[in-house]
Design an enzyme around this catalytic site. Structure first.
Site, mmCIF file in Angstrom:
data_model
loop_
_atom_site.group_PDB
_atom_site.id
_atom_site.type_symbol
_atom_site.label_atom_id
_atom_site.label_comp_id
_atom_site.label_asym_id
_atom_site.label_seq_id
_atom_site.Cartn_x
_atom_site.Cartn_y
_atom_site.Cartn_z
ATOM 1 N N ASP A 292 0.832 -1.199 0.000
ATOM 2 C CA ASP A 292 0.000 0.000 0.000
ATOM 3 C C ASP A 292 0.872 1.257 0.000
ATOM 4 O OD1 ASP A 292 -2.767 0.917 0.140
ATOM 5 O OD2 ASP A 292 -2.254 1.734 2.106
ATOM 6 N N GLU A 339 1.004 -0.428 -5.192
ATOM 7 C CA GLU A 339 -0.184 0.451 -5.124
ATOM 8 C C GLU A 339 0.309 1.867 -5.392
ATOM 9 O OE1 GLU A 339 -2.112 3.349 -4.195
ATOM 10 O OE2 GLU A 339 -1.956 2.791 -2.076
ATOM 11 N N ASP A 395 -10.953 1.253 -0.526
ATOM 12 C CA ASP A 395 -11.110 2.652 -0.117
ATOM 13 C C ASP A 395 -12.136 3.404 -0.960
ATOM 14 O OD1 ASP A 395 -9.346 2.722 2.019
ATOM 15 O OD2 ASP A 395 -7.621 3.255 0.783
#
Length: 500
Positions: A292, A339, A395
């Site tokens: 991430d 990401e 998200d």
């Protein structure tokens, strides 16, 4: 590159009679369902021990697993719990919602009961597990035990002697809290045992697990407490700056995450040993790892500690490709997904190219003016083969609600791009899923909520908010044969079916 597809569904979102998805029969059933749907990947969210706010991206450890995922049924089979004890526990009444406060009390009570009956201290397999993992487990178990002693307070508020890890204090608490420490080791033993069994089953069915790790550790974590020199902390072990992201179209004040930032010069001096070890351990647990906030390795956003918003932050230089060259030298080539979403710069793009890792392409970003990135990068005809395409992530809004909340002009752009003015709006999400499946991207991952055509009541997370996130759960009745057949048909049509 071989074309493939997968589904994003957190472990916590699986159906279960015990308040949260876990490593129970329902997880094995979902693996079977994925296999029949022609999928290759099951992408999950981080498996770490969650803290306040219940976010899997803010964990008490970069290495420990979440005890919420331990199958109670397996403990019943072992004889350390009874089916009646589990059935009587009140985990909340909603099958599609996780009640974390009930989970905390009821699961905690049952797990302590299981430990008290386990006689785990005489289990040779447990002893071997503790010895093999002592490099992280000893600090973590002591951290959790001391945390309980200080009524859950963050470690930066503990008494000075144990906060700063003075040897006399460390020895004292290890003796004083011996059984509490052993209890937390027992939980990690059970987590590890059950997870490895589930992963082996998934792999035997041709399903690979995409794990997910946050770039940062939480401030209130065993990692920061045990290794303060690796983070930007002062002499009292308080942060000097914390992580977040700058203001953008989704958040006018940015996002203040509060994680301690890495002291990259200290990592460089050790040859990035902590990161090498972290990623090595991840590949013990997962087949593929999504990192991430990958852009933080190029430049990271530094916000002065104590700031109320992210608006006061500034960009600092990260370790860049040097880190990943050290990782590759130590571990060989591994499957990592970068990401690379959010504010993109040419240096971030170059880092992704240099790493060779596939980046992420999110369909929603192609038509949404709130995104600060380059919209053309997210149009499916521009997806490179070495990328992973998503309709949305954990998200984002679900595809259905996202289409309802964008502007009329943006909805018109979607219709124009699809060259589809006839499909009813309530069915348009299927056309958008098909759009990314037929892109050139080697891998496509679709959140389960998007396959089901659900609205934002099934949204996993809304960044910069607390209270209602990470709670959605799948109902068993939603995993229908009809949907499975439809997914398999589309996956096959676009050359992505898993024939294993």
């Amino acid at each position: 590159m071989q074309r493939s597809a997968g589904i994003l569904l957190p472990i916590s979102s699986l159906p279960s009679p015990y308040g949260i998805g876990c490593f129970s029969q329902e997880a094995y059933d979902f693996v079977d369902w994925l296999k029949e749907a022609g999928q290759t990947y099951w992408q999950i969210l981080p498996l770490g021990v969650t803290s306040y706010g219940d976010s899997p991206y803010q964990s008490f450890s970069a290495f420990a697993g979440n005890p919420y995922f331990i199958s109670l049924d397996a403990l019943v089979e072992e004889g350390v719990l009874t089916a009646d004890e589990c059935k009587k526990a009140n985990f909340g009444r909603k099958a599609d919602d996780i009640n974390y406060s009930r989970l905390y009390t009821e699961r905690g009570r049952l797990l302590r009961l299981a430990y008290s009956r386990s006689d785990i201290g005489h289990n040779e397999v447990f002893t071997a597990f503790c010895e093999k993992n002592k490099w992280w487990l000893d600090d973590f178990a002591l951290f959790m035990a001391v945390k309980d002693r200080f009524e859950g307070k963050p470690w930066i508020e503990w008494a000075e002697d144990i906060r700063l890890r003075w040897q006399l204090a460390m020895d004292y608490y290890r003796r004083e809290l011996y059984f509490e420490v052993e209890y937390h080791k027992y939980l990690q033993f059970k987590f590890d045992e059950q997870w490895r069994k589930l992963k082996a089953y998934a792999n035997s069915k041709g399903i690979q697990i995409i794990g997910d790790i946050p770039i940062y550790v939480a401030l209130d974590s065993a990692d920061a407490w045990a290794n303060p020199g690796l983070f930007q902390l002062d002499q009292e072990n308080l942060p000097t700056a914390v992580a977040g992201v700058p203001p953008d179209g989704f958040s006018p004040t940015g996002q203040l995450w509060g994680n301690p930032l890495y002291r990259w010069e200290a990592h460089r001096e050790t040859g990035y040993q902590w990161w090498i070890t972290r990623l090595w351990y991840c590949f013990e647990l997962y087949d593929v790892v999504r990192i991430d906030h990958f852009r933080g390795f190029d430049e990271y956003f530094s916000i002065p500690y104590g700031s109320e918003t992210a608006a006061e932050g500034h960009w600092e230089k990260g370790p860049g490709i040097e880190l990943f060259r050290a990782v590759e030298q130590a571990l060989g080539k591994r499957e990592i997904i970068a990401e690379d979403l959010g504010y993109m710069s040419e240096t971030v793009r170059q880092l992704v190219r240099d790493s060779g890792f596939p980046g992420m392409k999110v369909l929603e970003f192609a038509f949404d003016s709130r995104d600060t990135g380059s919209a053309s990068d997210y149009l499916p005809h521009n997806y490179p083969v070495n990328s992973v395409a998503y309709t949305g992530t954990h998200d984002n809004e679900t595809l259905v609600s996202w289409y309802q909340t964008i502007t009329d002009a943006e909805r018109a752009m979607v219709r124009d791009y699809l060259y589809d003015y006839a499909t009813p709006e309530e069915q348009l999400y299927k056309s958008m899923i098909a759009l990314i499946l037929r892109s050139a991207a080697a891998t496509c991952i679709v959140p389960m909520q998007d396959w089901l055509g659900l609205d934002n009541s099934a949204r996993i997370n809304q960044p910069s908010t607390v209270g209602q996130n990470w709670r959605w759960r799948l109902k068993k009745t939603q995993l229908t044969k009809k949907l499975q057949k439809e997914i398999c048909l589309l996956t096959t049509r676009y050359g992505r079916k898993n024939w294993a």
